[in-house]
Design a protein around this motif. Structure first.
Motif, PDB file in Angstrom:
ATOM      1  N   GLU A  77      52.564  34.644  38.199  1.00 14.84           N
ATOM      2  CA  GLU A  77      51.087  35.128  38.566  1.00 14.84           C
ATOM      3  C   GLU A  77      50.963  36.586  38.575  1.00 14.84           C
ATOM      4  O   GLU A  77      49.731  36.986  37.963  1.00 14.84           O
ATOM      5  CB  GLU A  77      50.562  34.099  39.441  1.00 14.84           C
ATOM      6  N   PHE A  78      51.868  37.209  39.463  1.00 15.83           N
ATOM      7  CA  PHE A  78      51.584  38.609  39.449  1.00 15.83           C
ATOM      8  C   PHE A  78      51.623  39.605  38.059  1.00 15.83           C
ATOM      9  O   PHE A  78      50.919  40.393  37.703  1.00 15.83           O
ATOM     10  CB  PHE A  78      52.563  39.279  40.429  1.00 15.83           C
ATOM     11  N   LEU A  79      52.856  39.141  37.198  1.00 16.14           N
ATOM     12  CA  LEU A  79      52.832  39.780  35.974  1.00 16.14           C
ATOM     13  C   LEU A  79      51.544  39.497  35.069  1.00 16.14           C
ATOM     14  O   LEU A  79      50.956  40.263  34.315  1.00 16.14           O
ATOM     15  CB  LEU A  79      54.046  39.394  35.218  1.00 16.14           C
ATOM     16  N   LYS A  80      50.966  38.173  34.978  1.00 12.01           N
ATOM     17  CA  LYS A  80      49.868  37.861  34.376  1.00 12.01           C
ATOM     18  C   LYS A  80      48.665  38.715  34.968  1.00 12.01           C
ATOM     19  O   LYS A  80      47.828  39.225  34.103  1.00 12.01           O
ATOM     20  CB  LYS A  80      49.619  36.231  34.483  1.00 12.01           C
ATOM     21  N   TRP A  81      48.638  38.673  36.168  1.00 10.46           N
ATOM     22  CA  TRP A  81      47.569  39.425  36.708  1.00 10.46           C
ATOM     23  C   TRP A  81      47.450  40.960  36.569  1.00 10.46           C
ATOM     24  O   TRP A  81      46.673  41.593  36.283  1.00 10.46           O
ATOM     25  CB  TRP A  81      47.437  39.349  38.228  1.00 10.46           C
ATOM     26  N   PHE A  82      48.687  41.525  36.601  1.00  9.56           N
ATOM     27  CA  PHE A  82      49.024  42.850  36.481  1.00  9.56           C
ATOM     28  C   PHE A  82      48.584  43.190  34.939  1.00  9.56           C
ATOM     29  O   PHE A  82      47.950  44.369  34.679  1.00  9.56           O
ATOM     30  CB  PHE A  82      50.371  43.166  36.482  1.00  9.56           C
ATOM     31  N   MET A  83      48.831  42.386  34.007  1.00  7.06           N
ATOM     32  CA  MET A  83      48.458  42.706  32.515  1.00  7.06           C
ATOM     33  C   MET A  83      46.906  42.388  32.413  1.00  7.06           C
ATOM     34  O   MET A  83      46.440  43.421  31.693  1.00  7.06           O
ATOM     35  CB  MET A  83      49.509  41.614  31.403  1.00  7.06           C
ATOM     36  N   TYR A  85      44.749  43.057  34.717  1.00  8.56           N
ATOM     37  CA  TYR A  85      44.085  44.212  35.453  1.00  8.56           C
ATOM     38  C   TYR A  85      44.149  45.497  34.476  1.00  8.56           C
ATOM     39  O   TYR A  85      43.310  46.400  34.340  1.00  8.56           O
ATOM     40  CB  TYR A  85      44.614  44.378  36.866  1.00  8.56           C
ATOM     41  N   HIS A  86      45.417  45.866  34.071  1.00  5.13           N
ATOM     42  CA  HIS A  86      45.763  47.077  33.781  1.00  5.13           C
ATOM     43  C   HIS A  86      45.254  47.255  31.989  1.00  5.13           C
ATOM     44  O   HIS A  86      45.197  48.394  31.605  1.00  5.13           O
ATOM     45  CB  HIS A  86      47.121  47.570  33.874  1.00  5.13           C
ATOM     46  N   ILE A  87      45.191  46.110  31.303  1.00  8.88           N
ATOM     47  CA  ILE A  87      44.844  46.136  29.904  1.00  8.88           C
ATOM     48  C   ILE A  87      43.594  45.417  29.756  1.00  8.88           C
ATOM     49  O   ILE A  87      43.047  46.079  28.731  1.00  8.88           O
ATOM     50  CB  ILE A  87      46.154  45.461  29.134  1.00  8.88           C
ATOM     51  N   ILE A  88      43.175  44.525  30.334  1.00  9.85           N
ATOM     52  CA  ILE A  88      41.893  43.840  29.747  1.00  9.85           C
ATOM     53  C   ILE A  88      40.817  44.176  30.641  1.00  9.85           C
ATOM     54  O   ILE A  88      39.668  44.271  30.244  1.00  9.85           O
ATOM     55  CB  ILE A  88      42.156  42.274  29.853  1.00  9.85           C
ATOM     56  N   PHE A  89      40.957  44.417  31.928  1.00 15.58           N
ATOM     57  CA  PHE A  89      39.738  44.480  32.911  1.00 15.58           C
ATOM     58  C   PHE A  89      38.667  45.574  32.779  1.00 15.58           C
ATOM     59  O   PHE A  89      37.595  45.209  32.780  1.00 15.58           O
ATOM     60  CB  PHE A  89      40.604  44.899  34.333  1.00 15.58           C
ATOM     61  N   LYS A  90      39.125  46.627  32.272  1.00 13.52           N
ATOM     62  CA  LYS A  90      38.253  47.570  31.895  1.00 13.52           C
ATOM     63  C   LYS A  90      37.778  47.796  30.465  1.00 13.52           C
ATOM     64  O   LYS A  90      37.238  48.809  29.963  1.00 13.52           O
ATOM     65  CB  LYS A  90      38.424  49.110  32.480  1.00 13.52           C
ATOM     66  N   HIS A  91      38.305  46.883  29.533  1.00  7.34           N
ATOM     67  CA  HIS A  91      38.035  46.703  28.236  1.00  7.34           C
ATOM     68  C   HIS A  91      36.778  46.522  27.857  1.00  7.34           C
ATOM     69  O   HIS A  91      36.191  45.894  28.472  1.00  7.34           O
ATOM     70  CB  HIS A  91      39.077  45.981  27.506  1.00  7.34           C
ATOM     71  N   GLY A 149      41.007  34.419  35.852  1.00  8.55           N
ATOM     72  CA  GLY A 149      39.967  34.963  35.199  1.00  8.55           C
ATOM     73  C   GLY A 149      38.366  34.764  35.744  1.00  8.55           C
ATOM     74  O   GLY A 149      37.522  35.725  35.598  1.00  8.55           O
ATOM     75  N   TYR A 150      38.240  33.648  36.313  1.00 12.51           N
ATOM     76  CA  TYR A 150      36.879  33.705  37.122  1.00 12.51           C
ATOM     77  C   TYR A 150      36.640  34.590  38.200  1.00 12.51           C
ATOM     78  O   TYR A 150      35.553  35.231  38.207  1.00 12.51           O
ATOM     79  CB  TYR A 150      36.959  32.089  37.790  1.00 12.51           C
ATOM     80  N   TYR A 151      37.593  35.036  38.825  1.00 14.23           N
ATOM     81  CA  TYR A 151      37.522  35.865  40.002  1.00 14.23           C
ATOM     82  C   TYR A 151      37.596  37.330  39.483  1.00 14.23           C
ATOM     83  O   TYR A 151      36.796  38.154  39.763  1.00 14.23           O
ATOM     84  CB  TYR A 151      38.294  35.576  41.218  1.00 14.23           C
ATOM     85  N   MET A 152      38.483  37.512  38.277  1.00  7.72           N
ATOM     86  CA  MET A 152      38.298  38.731  37.631  1.00  7.72           C
ATOM     87  C   MET A 152      37.023  38.951  37.231  1.00  7.72           C
ATOM     88  O   MET A 152      36.492  40.054  37.076  1.00  7.72           O
ATOM     89  CB  MET A 152      39.396  38.678  36.768  1.00  7.72           C
TER      90      MET A 152
END
Length: 231
Positions: A77-83, A85-91, A149-152
Motif C-alpha cells: 500500500e505504501f508503494l502504491k500510495w507513493f506512486m 502521490y508523486h506521479i498522479i496527485f498533481k497531474h 483514491g477516494y481520500y486522495m
C-alpha cells in the motif's frame, strides 16, 4: 493452449475490473492512455515490492502478524500510495474527485494482475482456484485502491491541514483493511472463508458508496446537466 488459458484466466479479472471502474466515471472520462499508463505503473512496481518484501522477511523473520501488517500490506500500500502521490496527485488530468478512485484502482489492479499471473504460472492453477482469486485477492486490491483514491480525491480538492488529513487517510485506511485481510488469511487457516466473505461484502458495499459520492462531487456534474437540458 494450456499456456494461453493460464494467461487469460490471470489477466481477465484485473482487466474486467479496470473496465468497470473506467465506465463508472460519469461526467468527464479520463484519457484511456492515462489509465493504461497508471495500470502499467502497477505492473512495474511488482518487482521492487517483491525485493523489499524478501529483504524484510530476512530481516524481521517470518512472523504471520508482522508479515500481514508490514511486509505485505505495509509495503504494497505504501508503494502504491507513493506512486499515486508523486506521479498522479498533481497531474492536470486529475481534475475531479472520482479520478482518484480510477487511478488508484488502476495502479492496484496492475499490481494484482501481475501477482495473479505469477500465481497462475507457477502453480498451474485450475479454474476453481483462479475464480476464487478473482473474487478475493484481485477484487480486494481493487477495493483497497478505491479507498485510497477516494481520500486522495478529497485531498486533491482541499487545502492546508484538511489536505494532509485526507492524504494520511488515503494511506492508513487501505493499509488497515489490507492488513486485516492478510491477518485473516494467515491466522485462520481453516476458517478464513467465514471471515473473508463478509469482509469483501463490506468492502464492496463501502466502495460503491464512495464511487457514488465521488461522482456526485464532480465539478463537471452541472455542466453535463446543462448540456443535456440544452439538447
Amino acid at each position: 493452449m494450456l499456456v494461453f488459458s493460464v494467461i487469460a484466466s490471470a489477466l481477465a479479472p484485473g482487466l474486467a475490473l479496470l473496465t468497470y471502474f473506467y465506465l463508472k466515471d460519469r461526467y468527464d472520462q479520463e484519457p484511456l492512455h492515462m489509465v493504461i499508463k497508471v495500470f502499467m505503473l502497477g505492473v512495474l512496481i511488482v518487482f521492487p515490492i517483491m525485493i523489499l518484501q524478501r529483504g524484510m522477511i530476512l530481516w524481521l523473520g517470518d512472523h504471520p502478524v508482522v508479515n500481514s501488517l508490514f511486509v505485505s500490506a505495509g509495503v504494497e500500500e505504501f508503494l502504491k500510495w507513493f506512486m499515486m502521490y508523486h506521479i498522479i496527485f498533481k497531474h492536470k488530468e486529475f481534475d475531479e474527485p472520482y479520478d482518484g478512485i480510477l487511478y488508484a484502482a488502476a495502479i492496484s489492479l496492475g499490481f494484482a494482475t501481475v501477482e495473479n499471473l505469477l500465481y497462475a504460472w507457477y502453480s498451474q492453477a485450475a479454474f476453481g482456484p483462479m475464480f476464487l482469486r478473482a473474487l478475493l485477492p484481485v477484487s480486494g486490491h481493487a477495493m483497497f485502491g478505491v479507498i485510497m483514491g477516494y481520500y486522495m480525491g478529497h485531498a486533491r480538492f482541499t487545502e492546508g491541514k484538511r489536505r494532509r488529513f485526507f492524504l494520511a487517510l488515503s494511506l492508513l485506511l487501505p493499509w488497515m483493511w489490507h492488513g486485516l485481510y492478510d491477518l485473516i488469511l494467515n491466522l485462520l487457516a481453516h476458517s478464513w472463508i467465514w471471515f473473508i466473505v463478509p469482509l469483501m461484502v463490506l468492502l464492496w458495499y463501502g466502495g460503491m458508496g464512495k464511487i457514488s459520492r465521488a461522482n456526485n462531487r464532480s465539478p463537471f456534474r452541472f455542466i453535463k446537466r446543462e448540456e443535456e437540458v440544452n439538447t
